[in-house]
Design an enzyme around this catalytic site. Structure first.
Site, PDB file in Angstrom:
ATOM      1  N   ASP A 201      34.667  37.627  46.432  1.00  0.00           N
ATOM      2  CA  ASP A 201      35.938  36.903  46.424  1.00  0.00           C
ATOM      3  C   ASP A 201      37.072  37.717  47.053  1.00  0.00           C
ATOM      4  OD1 ASP A 201      37.596  34.636  45.236  1.00  0.00           O
ATOM      5  OD2 ASP A 201      38.595  36.376  44.388  1.00  0.00           O
ATOM      6  N   GLU A 272      34.555  36.682  51.371  1.00  0.00           N
ATOM      7  CA  GLU A 272      35.646  35.751  51.690  1.00  0.00           C
ATOM      8  C   GLU A 272      36.785  36.583  52.270  1.00  0.00           C
ATOM      9  OE1 GLU A 272      38.570  32.497  49.496  1.00  0.00           O
ATOM     10  OE2 GLU A 272      38.196  34.437  48.597  1.00  0.00           O
TER      11      GLU A 272
HETATM   12  C1  GLC Z   1      39.751  33.154  46.106  1.00  0.00           C
HETATM   13  C2  GLC Z   1      39.172  32.027  45.286  1.00  0.00           C
HETATM   14  C3  GLC Z   1      40.284  31.328  44.557  1.00  0.00           C
HETATM   15  C4  GLC Z   1      40.959  32.327  43.634  1.00  0.00           C
HETATM   16  C5  GLC Z   1      41.431  33.546  44.415  1.00  0.00           C
HETATM   17  C6  GLC Z   1      41.806  34.660  43.487  1.00  0.00           C
HETATM   18  O1  GLC Z   1      40.544  32.723  47.147  1.00  0.00           O
HETATM   19  O2  GLC Z   1      38.431  31.170  46.114  1.00  0.00           O
HETATM   20  O3  GLC Z   1      39.817  30.224  43.831  1.00  0.00           O
HETATM   21  O4  GLC Z   1      42.050  31.725  42.995  1.00  0.00           O
HETATM   22  O5  GLC Z   1      40.433  34.054  45.267  1.00  0.00           O
HETATM   23  O6  GLC Z   1      40.677  35.241  42.908  1.00  0.00           O
END
Ligand code: GLC
Ligand code: CA
Length: 517
Positions: A201, A272
């Site tokens: 994440d 991500e």
């Molecule tokens: C990422 C997740 C999101 C979350 C953020 C903080 O972007 O996809 O849902 O709120 O990280 O962890």
């Protein structure tokens, strides 16, 4: 027949566990619920599931605020339930990916409780503790993604701490080797349980640099437009020179890669990552250099406002240029953070409601035909629309609660799945109240009903996934050539040693065609 690693062309189905299937009628989806639906997923023909976080958490950001990385939140079940899930998933030939949140934890995590208690405790430098400026204000001008400053004052330490998201999500200090070591342990714990990979994440928001905090510059291209995201002050700054995407993040990536590589069966790391303005693709490239992450989860097709045909083609061209012949990229049109594609793309492509299903089938086939893996989000296989009429008192997402009514946040794409039109709550749960309301408009698209309707998106997708498995050009090589088109068409070739497949996506007739040449 594949000569690629599984993750280079995998179709990954994202499960948002809170909203997938409730098994004990408390109105909240859970792990046993997922296990019950593995058959549905394996019949659909996806290769892997990615489950959004189900670890112990006070659920301030619905699991993206973890208070124990080694255990399951009681809402979702127990470690035993997880072990049963993974065994059955593997029996059904589904790989399992977990969502690890390395950048920040919950403010209720023991690490933070200890760290905030004094300046001299054993965890004192596990987070970003910084002195105020002489005038008492925060160390830098950094803002949080979710509104407000990225710094919160801690009276016990007389210092500020950093949080790129909620104040309840303090950023860990990756300048401290003990933090990297702890996260290495977490990776091993889950790999030892047979997990096939991680979606990592918000990796670009990991902050490693404990000393050189400097202000973000203003975003000189910022325009207050009509879009929901424009309303947020966060986008008035540029972040990549200071707050985000700092070079030291790569130390985390390389240490994770070493661990993944030390396990058999190709454990997969998909990060991500995002960047300022149009830089998501080059940021992705940087994160997937040799020895770093295998692939990144890319934002270019996740545009909140939806994309025109030409914009989609631009993204594909960029992907080909930067990543051709590799599977280092994962595209998605939908996830738990953006408005659903059925709603967002209908508007952007100017398609009429009666043609919505055909548009969605076309987009799914397109996304899956591009090099690299692709992620589809629960409900996308049913054509679920975004839910924009949730009353304020029922809203759950802290981001939406902060900015409604100009921006509704992410509840709109997070309402529970519906399984059978005739069952209470569409078969999601028999509770009187579900955590987010069920959308009546989804009931005609219930999952089990769709699976038995030959014309449904589910069945079109399932047929396509089976056909794809027999195409060497899609399965044996990540080669994408001759990308062409105009404002109504995208086409390209996929090629392997013994097959060239011309893939054509016509947005006028809303049809995809594949021709061997
Ligand atoms: C990422 C997740 C999101 C979350 C953020 C903080 O972007 O996809 O849902 O709120 O990280 O962890
Ligand atoms: Ca439940």
């Amino acid at each position: 027949m594949s000569s690629l690693k599984w993750w280079e062309n995998a179709v990954i189905y994202q499960i948002y566990p809170r909203s997938f299937q409730d098994s004990n009628d408390d109105g909240i989806g859970d792990l046993k619920g997922i296990t019950k639906r593995l058959d549905y997923l394996s019949k659909l023909g996806v290769d892997a599931i990615w489950i959004s976080p189900f670890f112990k958490s006070p659920q301030k950001d619905f699991g993206y605020d973890v208070s124990d990385y080694y255990d399951i939140n009681p809402d979702y079940g127990t470690l035993k339930d997880f072990e049963a899930l993974i065994t059955l998933a593997h029996d059904s030939k589904l790989r399992v990916m977990l969502d690890i949140v390395p950048a920040h934890c919950s403010s209720e995590h023991q690490w933070f409780i200890e760290s905030r208690s004094s300046k001299s405790n054993p965890k004192a430098d596990w987070f970003h503790w910084v002195e105020p400026k002489d005038d008492g204000s925060a160390p830098t001008n950094w803002l949080s993604f979710f509104g407000g400053q990225a710094w919160t004052w801690e009276p016990r330490r007389q210092q500020y701490y950093l949080h790129n998201f909620l104040p309840e999500q303090p950023n860990l200090n990756y300048g401290n080797p003990a933090v990297i070591e702890e996260f290495n342990k977490i990776a091993k714990f889950w790999f030892d349980k047979g997990v096939d990979g991680f979606r990592l994440d918000a990796v670009h928001t990991i902050n490693a640099d404990p000393v050189h905090y400097k202000d973000n510059p203003a975003n000189s291209n910022f325009k207050l437009g009509p879009l929901p995201q424009d309303q947020q002050p966060f986008f008035r700054q540029l972040h990549d020179a200071a707050q985000l995407n700092q070079p030291a993040i790569q130390e985390f990536c390389t240490s994770y890669r070493k661990i993944a590589d030390s396990y058999p069966n190709d454990r997969f790391l998909m990060g991500e990552v995002d960047g300022d303005n149009d830089t998501a693709m080059s940021v992705s490239e940087n994160f997937t250099k040799p020895g770093r992450l295998h692939a990144t989860y890319n934002f270019d097709l996740l545009e909140w406002a939806g994309l025109t045909v030409s914009e989609i083609r631009e993204a594909i061209l960029k992907a080909a240029e930067i990543f051709n012949n590799t599977g280092r990229l994962s595209f998605a049109f939908s996830n738990h953070d953006v408005p659903r594609v059925a709603t967002r793309q209908l508007k952007a492509l100017g398609v009429s409601v009666k043609d919505s299903d055909r548009m969605q089938i076309l987009l799914l086939k397109l996304q899956i035909s591009i090099i690299g893996s692709s992620c589809i989000y629960q409900g996308e296989e049913l054509g679920l629309e975004d839910v924009t009429d949730i009353p304020k008192e029922k809203m759950q997402d802290p981001w939406g609660i902060e900015f409604a009514p100009t921006f509704l946040g992410r509840d709109t794409c997070r309402t529970p799945m519906v399984w059978n039109k005739k069952l209470p709550n569409g078969g999601f749960s028999r509770a009187n109240k579900t955590w987010l309301p069920i959308a009546d408009k989804h009931l005609n698209r219930a999952a089990i009903d769709s699976a038995s309707d030959p014309k449904s998106i589910y069945n079109e997708l399932s047929k396509f996934l089976k056909w794809r498995k027999k195409q060497p050009a899609m399965m044996r090589a990540n080669c994408m050539l001759n990308i062409t088109g105009d404002h109504k068409e995208i086409s390209f070739e996929r090629q392997s040693d013994n097959q060239t497949l011309r893939c054509n996506f016509d947005f006028d007739t809303l049809t995809a065609s594949f021709q061997e040449i």
